[in-house]
Scaffold this active site. Structure first.
Site, PDB file in Angstrom:
ATOM      1  N   GLY A 165      31.602  34.496  42.416  1.00 36.59           N
ATOM      2  CA  GLY A 165      31.799  34.589  40.966  1.00 36.59           C
ATOM      3  C   GLY A 165      30.641  34.107  40.105  1.00 36.59           C
ATOM      4  N   GLU A 200      28.682  47.534  38.357  1.00 34.99           N
ATOM      5  CA  GLU A 200      29.742  48.347  38.985  1.00 34.99           C
ATOM      6  C   GLU A 200      30.846  48.623  37.989  1.00 34.99           C
ATOM      7  OE1 GLU A 200      31.250  45.935  42.195  1.00 34.99           O
ATOM      8  OE2 GLU A 200      29.792  46.729  43.613  1.00 34.99           O
ATOM      9  N   ILE A 203      37.158  47.090  38.703  1.00 35.87           N
ATOM     10  CA  ILE A 203      38.465  47.470  39.250  1.00 35.87           C
ATOM     11  C   ILE A 203      39.489  46.474  38.704  1.00 35.87           C
ATOM     12  CG2 ILE A 203      39.788  47.929  41.374  1.00 35.87           C
ATOM     13  CD1 ILE A 203      37.295  49.632  41.351  1.00 35.87           C
ATOM     14  N   GLU A 275      34.773  42.146  53.691  1.00 38.36           N
ATOM     15  CA  GLU A 275      35.682  41.992  52.550  1.00 38.36           C
ATOM     16  C   GLU A 275      35.766  43.283  51.753  1.00 38.36           C
ATOM     17  OE1 GLU A 275      34.732  37.306  51.421  1.00 38.36           O
ATOM     18  OE2 GLU A 275      34.398  38.870  49.950  1.00 38.36           O
ATOM     19  N   ARG A 292      30.045  34.662  59.323  1.00 35.69           N
ATOM     20  CA  ARG A 292      30.419  33.350  59.881  1.00 35.69           C
ATOM     21  C   ARG A 292      31.888  33.376  60.291  1.00 35.69           C
ATOM     22  NH1 ARG A 292      30.991  33.043  54.230  1.00 35.69           N
ATOM     23  NH2 ARG A 292      33.153  32.684  53.688  1.00 35.69           N
ATOM     24  N   ARG A 336      46.259  26.150  52.045  1.00 41.79           N
ATOM     25  CA  ARG A 336      45.195  25.149  52.105  1.00 41.79           C
ATOM     26  C   ARG A 336      45.662  23.885  51.391  1.00 41.79           C
ATOM     27  NH1 ARG A 336      39.301  28.017  51.552  1.00 41.79           N
ATOM     28  NH2 ARG A 336      39.835  29.971  52.598  1.00 41.79           N
TER      29      ARG A 336
HETATM   30  C1  MV4 Z   1      34.876  42.857  41.480  1.00 44.55           C
HETATM   31  C2  MV4 Z   1      36.123  42.836  40.827  1.00 44.55           C
HETATM   32  C3  MV4 Z   1      36.528  43.980  40.177  1.00 44.55           C
HETATM   33  N1  MV4 Z   1      35.745  45.077  40.173  1.00 44.55           N
HETATM   34  N2  MV4 Z   1      34.137  43.975  41.444  1.00 44.55           N
HETATM   35  C4  MV4 Z   1      34.764  38.217  42.710  1.00 44.55           C
HETATM   36  C5  MV4 Z   1      33.823  37.493  43.602  1.00 44.55           C
HETATM   37  C6  MV4 Z   1      32.880  38.494  44.120  1.00 44.55           C
HETATM   38  N3  MV4 Z   1      32.790  38.387  45.534  1.00 44.55           N
HETATM   39  C7  MV4 Z   1      33.401  39.830  43.704  1.00 44.55           C
HETATM   40  N4  MV4 Z   1      34.515  39.606  42.809  1.00 44.55           N
HETATM   41  C8  MV4 Z   1      35.098  40.636  42.162  1.00 44.55           C
HETATM   42  N5  MV4 Z   1      34.407  41.797  42.143  1.00 44.55           N
HETATM   43  C9  MV4 Z   1      34.566  45.047  40.801  1.00 44.55           C
HETATM   44  N6  MV4 Z   1      33.794  46.149  40.749  1.00 44.55           N
HETATM   45  C10 MV4 Z   1      36.858  41.659  40.863  1.00 44.55           C
HETATM   46  C11 MV4 Z   1      36.355  40.545  41.524  1.00 44.55           C
HETATM   47  C12 MV4 Z   1      37.191  39.367  41.481  1.00 44.55           C
HETATM   48  C13 MV4 Z   1      37.805  38.884  42.622  1.00 44.55           C
HETATM   49  C14 MV4 Z   1      37.602  39.474  43.868  1.00 44.55           C
HETATM   50  C15 MV4 Z   1      38.206  38.980  44.992  1.00 44.55           C
HETATM   51  C16 MV4 Z   1      39.032  37.881  44.888  1.00 44.55           C
HETATM   52  C17 MV4 Z   1      39.241  37.257  43.677  1.00 44.55           C
HETATM   53  C18 MV4 Z   1      38.623  37.749  42.542  1.00 44.55           C
HETATM   54  C19 MV4 Z   1      38.851  37.121  41.307  1.00 44.55           C
HETATM   55  C20 MV4 Z   1      38.241  37.617  40.198  1.00 44.55           C
HETATM   56  C21 MV4 Z   1      37.409  38.717  40.276  1.00 44.55           C
END
Ligand code: MV4
Length: 452
Positions: A165, A200, A203, A275, A292, A336
Site C-alpha cells: 500500500g 492501473e 478494481i 497473489e 518466500r 493472527r
Molecule cells: C489494487 C486494488 C484495486 N485495483 N489494484 C493493495 C496492496 C497492493 N499489493 C495492491 N493493492 C491493491 N491493488 C487495482 N488495480 C486494490 C488493492 C487493495 C488491496 C489488495 C489486496 C488486499 C487488500 C487491499 C486493500 C486495499 C487495496
C-alpha cells in the site's frame, strides 16, 4: 541433504523451521538479538549465536553478522523465514557466493518480482491475466493522464518498488490524478529510494486470493490450492482461510494454471505464492508474487496434509517434487493473535504476559514462541501467535475458532482476540461475503465496546 541449517529469523517462524529440521535429522543454529536471549528459538536450536543488539537493523538484518554466524558454526544452508532478509536479493546472492544454500528464491527471481512493473511485464509476456493499465512505468504526467482516459476512471497509481500500500493512490478524476502524481512519487522516493510509478484500472471491492505454488530445480511446478486473505486492515492480514468461500472447482483450475504459468515464466525454484485480485464476476488478475514462505502457509498445510517447510528444504537440497496439484480437503482458518489494542487503533501492546493459557483439543493448531511470563519486546513485529482451526466444513471451522478464542487466556497485554471474537459473529463474515473493503466499513470499535 543439509547437515546444519541456520535460521535467520526469530519468533514463531524460527521455531516452526527448527521443528521440521529436527524431524528431518538436520541440526539447527539459531541467531538472536540481545532482546531475544531468552526466546524459545534460542533454547530449541542445537546451537545459538548472538548477532547484535535489540534493533533489527543491527541484528536480524545485518548480513555480515549472519554470514559470520553461519561460517563459525559450519552451517551449510540458511532458512530466512518471512520478513527480514527473506526477499533480499543481495542476501540470496551473498549466500550463494559463500557456498551456503539459501532456502528461498534465487537472486534474479527476487529482483524480478521485487520490481512490480517489471514483474507485471513478465506476466503479460507469459499470458497471465493482469489489470489493464500503463505499459510499464509512467514517463510523465501526460502519460498518466492518457492512460487513465484509456482505461477509464477510477484508476490506481502504484509504486513499482511498493507493495503493502505504500506509494499507492486511488484516483477518481484528473484532479486526484494530478495530486497523486506528486504525492505518491514523493512517498515512494522516501520509502524505497525509487519513484517509478505505474497505473492501473481500479478494481472496486476485490477479493485477495493467492495460490501456493512449489517448483523444483528440474523445472517442475505444481500448485497447492488457494488462500483467501481478504480480511485485512491497512494491508495487514488478520484472518486467512482455505478454501476461499468464493472459489469454485473451475476457478481454482484456471487460477492454479495461471499461477503455474507465472512460476514457470521465472523458472521458479522453491515454494512461493502468486497473489491475485478477484472481482465480483470472478475475473482474476495477477498482483504480486511472493518468493518466500508466508505467515499463512499453515492453513494450506492443514488442508493438503503437507509440511511446506520440509518441502522448501527438500527443493533447496535438489530433491524433485511429485508435480501433482492439490485440492483442499476440509476447511482451515487462521486468526493472527497480535499484541495490539484493537480499541486503540491496533496500537502495539508489548510487555510481560502475566497469564497465558492456550486452547487445545481436536482441530486446533497454535504456532507461537510465547509462554506464561514471557515479555514481548517492543522492537519487532507484534504478531505473537497464529491460531488455526481445521474441520470438515467452513461452519465447523468457524465454530471451533469461536470455542478456541473463548478458551485463550492472555493477561498483562492487549491482544486481537476480542476483535476476532466479534468478527466471527459478523453476518458478512459468516456468509463468506468478504472483500478487501470489509473492515473499512465496519465499526468494530463500537460493537466491541458495547460487549465489554
Ligand atoms: C489494487 C486494488 C484495486 N485495483 N489494484 C493493495 C496492496 C497492493 N499489493 C495492491 N493493492 C491493491 N491493488 C487495482 N488495480 C486494490 C488493492 C487493495 C488491496 C489488495 C489486496 C488486499 C487488500 C487491499 C486493500 C486495499 C487495496
Amino acid at each position: 541433504m543439509f547437515k546444519k541449517v541456520l535460521i535467520a529469523n526469530r519468533g514463531e517462524i524460527a521455531l516452526r523451521v527448527i521443528r521440521t529440521c529436527r524431524e528431518m535429522g538436520i541440526s539447527t543454529v539459531a541467531v538472536y538479538s540481545k532482546a531475544d536471549a531468552d526466546s524459545l528459538h534460542v533454547r530449541f536450536a542445537d546451537e545459538a549465536v548472538c548477532i547484535g543488539p535489540n534493533s533489527s537493523a543491527e541484528s536480524y538484518l545485518k548480513i555480515p553478522n549472519i554470514i559470520a554466524a553461519a561460517e563459525i558454526t559450519n552451517a551449510d544452508a540458511i532458512h530466512p523465514g518471512y520478513g527480514f532478509l527473506s526477499e533480499n536479493a543481495k542476501f540470496s546472492k551473498i549466500c550463494q557466493e559463500n557456498n551456503i544454500k539459501f532456502i528461498g528464491a534465487l537472486p534474479e527471481q527476487i529482483e524480478g518480482m521485487g520490481d512490480k512493473a517489471s514483474a507485471k511485464r513478465t506476466m503479460i509476456d507469459a499470458g497471465v491475466p493482469t489489470i489493464p493499465g500503463s505499459d510499464g512505468l509512467l514517463k510523465d504526467f501526460g502519460h498518466a493522464k492518457k492512460t487513465a482516459i484509456e482505461v477509464g476512471y477510477p484508476v490506481i497509481m502504484k509504486a513499482t518498488a511498493g507493495g503493502g500500500g505504500k506509494g499507492m493512490r486511488i484516483c477518481r478524476d484528473e484532479e486526484e490524478l494530478e495530486k497523486a502524481w506528486a504525492s505518491a512519487r514523493q512517498e515512494a522516493l522516501a520509502a524505497f529510494g525509487n519513484d517509478g510509478m505505474y497505473l492501473e484500472k481500479f478494481i472496486e471491492e476485490p477479493r485477495h486470493i493467492e495460490i501456493q505454488i512449489a517448483g523444483d530445480q528440474f523445472g517442475k511446478v505444481c500448485h497447492l490450492s488457494e488462500r483467501d486473505c481478504s480480511v485485512q486492515r491497512r494491508h495487514q492480514k488478520l484472518v486467512e482461510e482455505t478454501p476461499s468461500p468464493f472459489m469454485t472447482k473451475d476457478l481454482r483450475k484456471k487460477m492454479g494454471a495461471a499461477a503455474i504459468k507465472a512460476a514457470e515464466a521465472v523458472k521458479y525454484e522453491g515454494v512461493g505464492t502468486v497473489e491475485f485480485l478477484v472481482d465480483k464476476h470472478k475475473n482474476f488478475y495477477f498482483m504480486e508474487m511472493n518468493t518466500r514462505i508466508q505467515v499463512e502457509h499453515t492453513i494450506t498445510e492443514e488442508v493438503i496434509n503437507f509440511d511446506l517447510i520440509k518441502e522448501q528444504i527438500k527443493i533447496a537440497a535438489g530433491i524433485a517434487i511429485s508435480g501433482k496439484n492439490y485440492e483442499p480437503v476440509g476447511h482451515a482458518i487462521q486468526c493472527r493473535i497480535n499484541a495490539e489494542d484493537p480499541l486503540n487503533d491496533f496500537r502495539p501492546s508489548p510487555g510481560r504476559m502475566t497469564e497465558y493459557h492456550e486452547p487445545g483439543g481436536h482441530g486446533i493448531r497454535i504456532d507461537t514462541h510465547v509462554y506464561a511470563g514471557y515479555t514481548i519486546p517492543p522492537f519487532y513485529d507484534s504478531m505473537i501467535a497464529k491460531l488455526i482451526t481445521v474441520a470438515q466444513t467452513r461452519e465447523e471451522a468457524i465454530t471451533k475458532m469461536e470455542r478456541a478464542l473463548s478458551e485463550y487466556i492472555i493477561e498483562g497485554i492487549k491482544t486481537t482476540i476480542p476483535f476476532h471474537i466479534r468478527l466471527l459473529k459478523h453476518e458478512t463474515f459468516r456468509k463468506g461475503d468478504i472483500t478487501t473493503k470489509f473492515l473499512e466499513g465496519w465499526d468494530y470499535k463500537t460493537e466491541m465496546e458495547e460487549n465489554q
